[in-house]
Design an enzyme around this catalytic site. Structure first.
Site, PDB file in Angstrom:
ATOM      1  N   LYS A  54       0.863  -1.182   0.000  1.00  0.00           N
ATOM      2  CA  LYS A  54       0.000   0.000   0.000  1.00  0.00           C
ATOM      3  C   LYS A  54       0.899   1.232   0.000  1.00  0.00           C
ATOM      4  CE  LYS A  54      -3.780   2.282   2.339  1.00  0.00           C
ATOM      5  NZ  LYS A  54      -4.741   2.229   3.432  1.00  0.00           N
ATOM      6  N   ASP A  90     -10.604   4.978   8.701  1.00  0.00           N
ATOM      7  CA  ASP A  90      -9.914   4.569   7.475  1.00  0.00           C
ATOM      8  C   ASP A  90      -9.104   3.305   7.710  1.00  0.00           C
ATOM      9  OD1 ASP A  90     -10.830   6.720   5.891  1.00  0.00           O
ATOM     10  OD2 ASP A  90      -9.358   8.026   6.868  1.00  0.00           O
TER      11      ASP A  90
END
Length: 123
Positions: free
Chosen positions: A9, A104
């Protein structure tokens, strides 16, 4: 030699807070339905996380089934997914040692849970 596939990521330079929050959360989080942090790298403006790979695809692919290739989930499988997600969210919000949670982070961390249902479904 054991080989594992990982997920990478990459964070935008303006996402420093999210990057470090995710490292802290994933490093302290020990739950079977939440991805494990395997490593990270910070070099200048580049920031990446290395986490477990989701080998069974994403839950949204099964629910939306745009290409018609995914098997239909039974109601029992859907209920199990919901219960597993609820347990993971409860852990993130109430049971982690520091009690910190970020909306998140929760979305990304549940990725493992999203993928694991396929293992149950396909076995």
């Amino acid at each position: 030699m054991r080989r594992n596939t990982v997920a990478i990521k990459r964070f935008h330079p303006m996402e420093d807070k999210w990057f470090y929050n995710e490292i802290e959360m994933l490093d302290t989080c020990k739950h079977p339905h939440i991805v494990r942090l395997l490593g990270f790298c910070v070099e200048g403006y580049e920031k990446i996380l290395v986490v477990e790979h989701f080998s069974n695809r994403y839950l949204t692919e099964y629910w939306q089934n745009f290409n018609g290739k995914m098997p239909t989930l039974t109601w029992a499988q859907r209920l199990k997914i919901c219960l597993d997600a609820a347990n993971a969210l409860n852990y993130l919000h109430n049971e982690m040692e520091d009690g910190q949670s970020n909306e998140d982070d929760n979305e990304d961390a549940i990725g493992k849970m999203e993928a694991e249902f396929a293992e149950t479904h396909l076995s």
